[in-house]
Scaffold this motif. Structure first.
Motif, short mmCIF file in Angstrom:
data_model
loop_
_atom_site.label_atom_id
_atom_site.label_comp_id
_atom_site.label_asym_id
_atom_site.label_seq_id
_atom_site.Cartn_x
_atom_site.Cartn_y
_atom_site.Cartn_z
N ILE A 180 0.87 -1.17 0.00
CA ILE A 180 0.00 0.00 0.00
C ILE A 180 0.90 1.22 0.00
N ARG A 181 0.61 2.18 -0.87
CA ARG A 181 1.34 3.46 -0.88
C ARG A 181 0.39 4.55 -0.44
N VAL A 182 0.88 5.44 0.42
CA VAL A 182 0.10 6.57 0.90
C VAL A 182 1.03 7.77 0.97
N TRP A 183 0.51 8.94 0.60
CA TRP A 183 1.27 10.18 0.68
C TRP A 183 0.85 10.92 1.94
N PHE B 57 -2.62 17.18 9.82
CA PHE B 57 -2.07 15.94 9.28
C PHE B 57 -2.81 15.64 7.99
N SER B 58 -2.09 15.57 6.87
CA SER B 58 -2.72 15.39 5.56
C SER B 58 -2.37 14.03 4.97
N VAL B 59 -3.37 13.41 4.35
CA VAL B 59 -3.24 12.11 3.70
C VAL B 59 -3.76 12.25 2.28
N ASP B 60 -3.05 11.65 1.31
CA ASP B 60 -3.49 11.73 -0.08
C ASP B 60 -3.10 10.46 -0.81
N ASP B 61 -3.85 10.15 -1.85
CA ASP B 61 -3.52 9.15 -2.86
C ASP B 61 -3.15 7.79 -2.28
N ILE C 118 -4.42 5.05 9.99
CA ILE C 118 -3.17 5.77 10.11
C ILE C 118 -3.24 6.58 11.40
N GLU C 119 -2.25 6.41 12.26
CA GLU C 119 -2.21 7.12 13.54
C GLU C 119 -1.01 8.06 13.56
N SER D 156 -2.23 0.39 10.57
CA SER D 156 -2.82 -0.92 10.85
C SER D 156 -3.89 -1.24 9.80
N LEU D 157 -4.11 -2.53 9.62
CA LEU D 157 -5.14 -3.03 8.71
C LEU D 157 -6.13 -3.86 9.52
N THR D 158 -7.40 -3.66 9.25
CA THR D 158 -8.44 -4.47 9.89
C THR D 158 -9.12 -5.30 8.82
#
Length: 96
Positions: free
Chosen positions: A7-10, A80-84, A70-71, A22-24
């Motif tokens: 998994i890729r996250v920016w 806190f920014s999350v993208d893509d 994401i913690e 973590s993954l549930t």
């Protein structure tokens, strides 16, 4: 997709800190399991890609995964920014 391997996250934040992942699988059922990644990412004010292999969570297949958490760990308040967010893997492209 069953061919996914990571998994890729920016991510970026207004203050330095780190992120835990973590993954549930099968969330909100009796079969629910939560797996935390061994990878912790340092986060700063610059966008950065974080690649999380599925085996860092103790799994090799995305089957059953329905929640990605994401913690942010650091001093607040913080933006806190999350993208893509995307799966990474070997894909077959039709016609090639």
């Amino acid at each position: 997709n069953q061919r996914a391997r990571a998994i890729r996250v920016w991510l970026k934040s207004s203050r330095q800190g780190s992120a835990k992942f973590s993954l549930t699988s099968y969330a909100h059922t009796e079969a629910q399991t939560v797996a935390t990644s061994r990878i912790t990412a340092k986060i700063s004010s610059e966008w950065q890609a974080v690649d999380l292999t599925l085996d860092s969570f103790g799994t090799t297949t995305p089957a059953g995964i329905d929640l990605f958490t994401i913690e942010f760990v650091g001093q607040g308040p913080v933006d806190f920014s999350v993208d893509d967010i995307q799966y990474l893997g070997r894909w077959r492209v039709k016609g090639l």
